[in-house]
Design a protein around this motif. Sequence first.
Motif, short mmCIF file in Angstrom:
data_model
loop_
_atom_site.label_atom_id
_atom_site.label_comp_id
_atom_site.label_asym_id
_atom_site.label_seq_id
_atom_site.Cartn_x
_atom_site.Cartn_y
_atom_site.Cartn_z
N GLY A 29 8.45 24.30 34.30
CA GLY A 29 7.58 23.20 33.63
C GLY A 29 7.98 23.11 32.37
O GLY A 29 7.96 22.05 31.77
N LYS A 30 8.41 24.20 31.71
CA LYS A 30 8.93 23.89 30.07
C LYS A 30 10.14 23.11 29.90
O LYS A 30 10.27 22.17 28.96
CB LYS A 30 9.11 25.28 29.57
N TRP A 31 11.10 23.25 31.22
CA TRP A 31 12.36 22.47 31.02
C TRP A 31 11.84 21.22 31.26
O TRP A 31 12.32 20.03 30.50
CB TRP A 31 13.10 22.96 32.16
N LEU A 32 11.11 20.83 32.40
CA LEU A 32 10.59 19.48 32.41
C LEU A 32 9.86 18.89 31.24
O LEU A 32 10.05 17.61 30.91
CB LEU A 32 9.81 19.24 33.79
N VAL A 33 9.02 19.53 30.73
CA VAL A 33 8.33 19.06 29.76
C VAL A 33 9.13 18.70 28.49
O VAL A 33 9.12 17.34 27.78
CB VAL A 33 7.39 20.02 29.11
N GLY A 34 10.21 19.36 28.19
CA GLY A 34 11.48 19.09 27.33
C GLY A 34 12.06 17.62 27.51
O GLY A 34 12.22 16.90 26.68
N LYS A 35 12.36 17.53 28.82
CA LYS A 35 13.08 16.59 29.23
C LYS A 35 12.31 15.26 29.17
O LYS A 35 12.70 14.09 28.59
CB LYS A 35 13.72 16.78 30.51
N LEU A 36 11.05 15.24 29.71
CA LEU A 36 10.19 14.17 29.56
C LEU A 36 9.85 13.69 28.02
O LEU A 36 9.85 12.39 27.82
CB LEU A 36 8.86 14.58 30.41
N PHE A 57 5.14 12.69 15.21
CA PHE A 57 4.02 13.12 15.29
C PHE A 57 3.68 13.28 16.80
O PHE A 57 3.21 13.96 17.70
CB PHE A 57 2.66 12.19 14.71
N LEU A 58 3.99 11.92 17.66
CA LEU A 58 3.57 11.86 19.20
C LEU A 58 4.59 12.78 19.92
O LEU A 58 4.03 13.05 20.95
CB LEU A 58 4.06 10.35 19.44
N LYS A 59 5.83 13.17 19.28
CA LYS A 59 6.54 14.17 20.01
C LYS A 59 5.86 15.40 20.11
O LYS A 59 5.89 16.07 21.15
CB LYS A 59 8.04 14.12 19.23
N ASN A 60 5.22 15.85 19.14
CA ASN A 60 4.55 17.13 19.24
C ASN A 60 3.32 17.11 20.10
O ASN A 60 3.10 17.76 20.82
CB ASN A 60 4.02 17.41 17.75
N ILE A 61 2.46 15.78 19.76
CA ILE A 61 1.27 15.76 20.74
C ILE A 61 1.73 15.77 22.13
O ILE A 61 1.07 16.65 23.03
CB ILE A 61 0.79 14.49 20.21
N ILE A 62 2.65 15.07 22.45
CA ILE A 62 3.08 15.00 24.07
C ILE A 62 3.62 16.40 24.55
O ILE A 62 3.34 16.87 25.57
CB ILE A 62 4.33 13.81 24.29
N TYR A 63 4.36 17.13 23.79
CA TYR A 63 5.12 18.25 24.14
C TYR A 63 4.05 19.32 24.35
O TYR A 63 4.09 20.00 25.52
CB TYR A 63 6.03 18.82 23.05
N TYR A 64 3.14 19.50 23.34
CA TYR A 64 2.23 20.48 23.40
C TYR A 64 1.10 20.23 24.44
O TYR A 64 0.48 21.39 25.11
CB TYR A 64 1.53 20.99 21.99
N SER A 65 0.63 19.14 24.69
CA SER A 65 -0.24 18.72 25.60
C SER A 65 0.00 19.15 26.98
O SER A 65 -0.39 19.62 27.68
CB SER A 65 -0.59 17.39 25.47
N LEU A 66 1.36 18.70 27.10
CA LEU A 66 1.92 19.13 28.54
C LEU A 66 2.27 20.55 28.61
O LEU A 66 2.21 21.21 29.95
CB LEU A 66 3.33 18.18 28.70
N MET A 67 2.73 21.22 27.63
CA MET A 67 2.79 22.68 27.72
C MET A 67 1.53 23.31 27.98
O MET A 67 1.41 24.37 28.83
CB MET A 67 3.48 23.10 26.41
N VAL A 68 0.47 22.87 27.52
CA VAL A 68 -1.03 23.49 27.88
C VAL A 68 -1.28 23.33 29.55
O VAL A 68 -1.59 24.20 29.92
CB VAL A 68 -2.00 22.84 27.16
N ILE A 69 -0.93 22.08 30.01
CA ILE A 69 -1.03 21.94 31.35
C ILE A 69 -0.22 22.92 32.26
O ILE A 69 -0.50 23.69 33.13
CB ILE A 69 -0.59 20.49 31.85
#
Length: 271
Positions: A29-36, A57-69
């Motif tokens: 999941g972490k790998w996919l989140v980074g790629k996405l 800013f959007l990069k951080n929002i997208i990354y950490y939101s997906l990492m929470v999931i």
Amino acid sequence: MQGSVQSVSDLIGTYALNIAISIVIFIIGKWLVGKLTDATIKLLTKTNRIDETLIKFLKNIIYYSLMVIVALTALKQLGIDTTSFFAILGAAGLAIGLALKDSLGNFASGVMIILFRPFKVGDYVTAGGSSGTVEEISIFNTILKTPDNQKLIVPNGAITSSTITNVNANEKRRVDLVVGIGYDDDIKKAKEILHEIIKSNDKVLLDEANTVAVSELANSSVNFVVRTWVKTPDYWSVKFDLTEKVKTRFDEEGISIPYPQTDVHVYKHKS
């Protein structure tokens, strides 16, 4: 006894399997989140329409939101009830939203300004009750510099909630002048002079619809409206030049420019 040992062994095996699956879910999941995230940011960067500050800013929002999931999915695989986590996150989000209501409003407005670009750095604007040249557009506020070199920090919320006037939005601007002459002066002659003044300025766009016309018969003057088109950067220089030339040419040609005056009549009282 043997059954109990077998049950414990099966339980440990099940937990071990769940832990292994959770670890795999988290890693993949972490790998996919980074790629996405990287793919999304590259796509936004290629558009050349989104400010770099917003992209970061959007990069951080997208990354950490997906990492929470991803993290919650991994925890659920372990048999942990994630409903309480969602409740906690929802309550925390509500509390933060209420505490930072104004800041979040400015943030949302900043995103809108950066996305829709009603103005850009270098434009002269009137926005949020302030006027000046745009020096910086950030997430929460916009910095303007006034003609007399003052620095104005305007909240983005104030900008998007009011009318925005962008002086530099178009390549051309129209210079409007109102010129008055006396009722005893020659209208035709004054009109010819005004046309000559317009044609003598090399910054006036002569291929545009430039106008000289009588617009009003006022109380003490006959008023002409003079409208000329110029390139936006030339607006003030042309306006100042035309105004000065109207006065000097009218003086040379003996055409008066009326100005307010008061006649005082003194009566001598007979005793």
